[in-house]
Design a protein around this motif. Structure first.
Motif, PDB file in Angstrom:
ATOM      1  N   LEU A 209       0.991  -1.085   0.076  1.00 33.40           N
ATOM      2  CA  LEU A 209       0.360   0.033  -0.105  1.00 33.40           C
ATOM      3  C   LEU A 209       0.812   1.098  -0.079  1.00 33.40           C
ATOM      4  O   LEU A 209       0.594   1.639  -0.857  1.00 33.40           O
ATOM      5  CB  LEU A 209      -0.884   0.103   1.221  1.00 33.40           C
ATOM      6  CG  LEU A 209      -1.329   1.352   1.259  1.00 33.40           C
ATOM      7  CD1 LEU A 209      -2.627   1.353   0.718  1.00 33.40           C
ATOM      8  CD2 LEU A 209      -2.429   1.246   2.874  1.00 33.40           C
ATOM      9  N   LEU A 210       1.861   1.797   0.779  1.00 37.92           N
ATOM     10  CA  LEU A 210       3.303   2.535   0.937  1.00 37.92           C
ATOM     11  C   LEU A 210       3.481   2.568  -0.378  1.00 37.92           C
ATOM     12  O   LEU A 210       3.961   3.477  -0.602  1.00 37.92           O
ATOM     13  CB  LEU A 210       3.589   2.219   1.644  1.00 37.92           C
ATOM     14  CG  LEU A 210       3.444   2.369   3.229  1.00 37.92           C
ATOM     15  CD1 LEU A 210       4.928   1.630   4.729  1.00 37.92           C
ATOM     16  CD2 LEU A 210       2.946   3.741   3.383  1.00 37.92           C
ATOM     17  N   LEU A 211       4.195   1.636  -0.345  1.00 36.61           N
ATOM     18  CA  LEU A 211       4.916   1.789  -2.347  1.00 36.61           C
ATOM     19  C   LEU A 211       3.457   2.482  -3.501  1.00 36.61           C
ATOM     20  O   LEU A 211       4.051   3.003  -4.381  1.00 36.61           O
ATOM     21  CB  LEU A 211       5.422   0.478  -3.670  1.00 36.61           C
ATOM     22  CG  LEU A 211       6.263  -0.532  -2.227  1.00 36.61           C
ATOM     23  CD1 LEU A 211       6.627  -1.700  -2.891  1.00 36.61           C
ATOM     24  CD2 LEU A 211       7.225  -0.006  -2.516  1.00 36.61           C
ATOM     25  N   PHE A 212       2.163   1.755  -3.753  1.00 35.99           N
ATOM     26  CA  PHE A 212       1.207   2.537  -4.508  1.00 35.99           C
ATOM     27  C   PHE A 212       1.342   4.152  -4.030  1.00 35.99           C
ATOM     28  O   PHE A 212       0.968   4.627  -4.828  1.00 35.99           O
ATOM     29  CB  PHE A 212       0.208   1.370  -4.290  1.00 35.99           C
ATOM     30  CG  PHE A 212       0.553   0.572  -5.249  1.00 35.99           C
ATOM     31  CD1 PHE A 212       0.110   0.880  -6.625  1.00 35.99           C
ATOM     32  CD2 PHE A 212      -0.007  -0.764  -5.260  1.00 35.99           C
ATOM     33  CE1 PHE A 212       0.141  -0.169  -7.747  1.00 35.99           C
ATOM     34  CE2 PHE A 212       0.089  -1.978  -5.558  1.00 35.99           C
ATOM     35  CZ  PHE A 212       0.091  -1.537  -7.721  1.00 35.99           C
ATOM     36  N   VAL A 213       1.009   4.220  -2.676  1.00 36.09           N
ATOM     37  CA  VAL A 213       0.421   5.801  -2.954  1.00 36.09           C
ATOM     38  C   VAL A 213       2.026   6.662  -2.672  1.00 36.09           C
ATOM     39  O   VAL A 213       1.660   7.692  -3.375  1.00 36.09           O
ATOM     40  CB  VAL A 213       0.689   5.815  -0.615  1.00 36.09           C
ATOM     41  CG1 VAL A 213       0.791   7.829  -0.082  1.00 36.09           C
ATOM     42  CG2 VAL A 213      -0.588   5.177  -0.816  1.00 36.09           C
ATOM     43  N   GLN A 214       3.093   5.889  -2.806  1.00 33.67           N
ATOM     44  CA  GLN A 214       4.371   6.793  -3.318  1.00 33.67           C
ATOM     45  C   GLN A 214       4.709   6.681  -4.796  1.00 33.67           C
ATOM     46  O   GLN A 214       4.897   7.299  -5.248  1.00 33.67           O
ATOM     47  CB  GLN A 214       5.787   6.106  -2.800  1.00 33.67           C
ATOM     48  CG  GLN A 214       7.150   6.896  -2.906  1.00 33.67           C
ATOM     49  CD  GLN A 214       7.229   8.099  -1.733  1.00 33.67           C
ATOM     50  OE1 GLN A 214       5.820   8.698  -1.167  1.00 33.67           O
ATOM     51  NE2 GLN A 214       8.413   8.502  -1.945  1.00 33.67           N
ATOM     52  N   ILE A 215       4.493   5.929  -5.367  1.00 34.75           N
ATOM     53  CA  ILE A 215       4.435   5.742  -6.910  1.00 34.75           C
ATOM     54  C   ILE A 215       3.400   7.140  -7.346  1.00 34.75           C
ATOM     55  O   ILE A 215       3.392   7.723  -7.792  1.00 34.75           O
ATOM     56  CB  ILE A 215       3.772   4.396  -7.284  1.00 34.75           C
ATOM     57  CG1 ILE A 215       4.284   3.931  -7.221  1.00 34.75           C
ATOM     58  CG2 ILE A 215       3.151   4.815  -8.970  1.00 34.75           C
ATOM     59  CD1 ILE A 215       4.187   2.019  -7.838  1.00 34.75           C
ATOM     60  N   ALA A 216       2.179   6.968  -6.520  1.00 35.37           N
ATOM     61  CA  ALA A 216       1.016   7.941  -6.666  1.00 35.37           C
ATOM     62  C   ALA A 216       1.872   9.638  -6.374  1.00 35.37           C
ATOM     63  O   ALA A 216       1.608  10.295  -7.380  1.00 35.37           O
ATOM     64  CB  ALA A 216      -0.954   8.017  -6.114  1.00 35.37           C
ATOM     65  N   LEU A 217       2.222   9.953  -5.561  1.00 35.21           N
ATOM     66  CA  LEU A 217       2.785  10.795  -5.572  1.00 35.21           C
ATOM     67  C   LEU A 217       3.529  11.022  -5.551  1.00 35.21           C
ATOM     68  O   LEU A 217       4.063  12.552  -6.439  1.00 35.21           O
ATOM     69  CB  LEU A 217       3.291  11.344  -4.079  1.00 35.21           C
ATOM     70  CG  LEU A 217       2.072  10.636  -2.400  1.00 35.21           C
ATOM     71  CD1 LEU A 217       3.074  10.377  -1.448  1.00 35.21           C
ATOM     72  CD2 LEU A 217       1.095  11.982  -2.527  1.00 35.21           C
TER      73      LEU A 217
END
Length: 352
Positions: A209-217
């Motif tokens: 989840l954190l990886l996807f959030v960071q990709i979106a950011l």
């Protein structure tokens, strides 16, 4: 992202080998697509083709007259009129080939995935449940292509010289979803070398989840060109935490999270700190709970990759996003994502 497969219902491993090779080939091409897409963005090439022609658009201009027609279409776009009014045909060809290559690679990925899916379907190489999952992944790939055009169309609106940051972020994030699903499916079909107790299932999910959030950011940073500002580290605007007047200069407040380059970049920085801290915590927890296990080894690799990605992000920022650094940062980001997917998939398999 895991794929819930029933391995007891899947045909022999010989069929698995062919399906795995197909899926890993698709995953590699999606990875390449992300890198080419990054180059298309950083070279300002994404709006050079102003029409969406999924089939006939595969043929590039083959004559001087055809090139002149494509250039004339681009000359009518807001980006040309507001930003590139002095561009010559030779310069247009440079950006055109980047965008054409990006779209052509997308077409090839679609054809490769479709061909492989029909082989699986017609030869009944997988149970219906797994075949249905592959079909859903194909729909996700098609949706990603549609989002790509919606993104380009946003940059062709009056007054626009680039695509909308939110739509670029959606395009990148959905590429991540499809990439993750392919890696997860291929990993699930790869036999485990050894059995081990399931450790850290919740942590593996949260890490992804954190990886996807960071990709979106990161997509918001790319879309708003926030990486070309505040090119210092660890301070930003002279402080670890910029003033509220800097971070929330716009109104309404929520628009700052998308359009304010200060807040967009700050959020990406904070996301990197949180991601690395959690990856390090997971590493220490798994080494303590299951030293020498596959999970602990994967957590070590992930923490190392996240640290390298963070360092590369700092270098990219300090150098004001040169092409090589921007592409390397994007490529390494998807490498970390792949490792996170493999880690979660193997963790889930250990519990079955």
């Amino acid at each position: 992202m895991t794929i819930a497969l029933d391995q007891t219902a899947v045909p022999a491993a010989t069929n698995h080998a062919g399906i795995r090779r197909w899926l890993w080939a698709v995953a590699f091409l999606v990875f390449a697509m992300v890198v080419v897409g990054g180059a298309t963005r950083l070279t300002g090439s994404g709006l050079s083709i102003t029409e969406w022609r999924p089939v006939t658009g595969a043929i590039p201009p083959l004559s001087d007259a055809a090139w002149a027609l494509e250039f004339e279409k681009y000359r009518l776009s807001p980006q040309f009129q507001l930003l590139n009014a002095g561009m010559e045909l030779a310069d247009f060809k440079f950006i055109y080939w980047w965008e054409w290559s990006h779209r052509q690679l997308g077409r090839f990925i679609g054809l490769l995935y479709l061909a492989g899916f029909f082989v699986v379907l017609l030869r009944r190489l997988m149970p219906w449940r797994e075949t249905a999952i592959l079909f859903g992944m194909g729909l996700l790939l098609g949706l990603q292509g549609t989002i790509g055009w919606i993104m380009v169309a946003s940059g062709l609106e009056p007054g626009m010289i680039a695509v909308a940051p939110v739509k670029l972020t959606l395009h990148l994030t959905f590429a991540g979803f499809f990439f993750a699903s392919v890696v997860a499916f291929a990993t699930w079909l790869t036999p485990l070398r050894r059995s081990e107790p399931m450790r850290g299932r919740a942590a593996a999910w949260f890490l992804l989840l954190l990886l996807f959030v960071q990709i979106a950011l990161g997509g918001l940073v790319a879309g708003s060109k926030a990486g070309f500002t505040f090119n210092t580290w660890p301070l930003m605007d002279g402080a670890l935490v910029p003033s509220s007047s800097t971070l929330f200069a716009g109104t309404p407040v929520w628009e700052n999270f998308v359009d304010n380059v200060a807040l967009v970049q700050f959020n990406h920085r904070i996301g990197a700190y949180i991601l690395f801290a959690f990856a390090l915590w997971q590493l220490l927890a798994l080494r303590r709970a299951a030293p020498g296990s596959g999970a602990a080894k994967r957590a070590t690799a992930i923490a190392g990759l996240v640290l390298a990605q963070s360092a590369l992000g700092v270098v990219t920022l300090l150098l004001v996003v040169p092409l090589w650094a921007g592409l390397a940062h994007q490529a390494l980001g998807f490498t970390v994502l792949a490792m996170g997917v493999v880690h979660l998939t193997r963790t889930e398999q250990a519990g079955r």
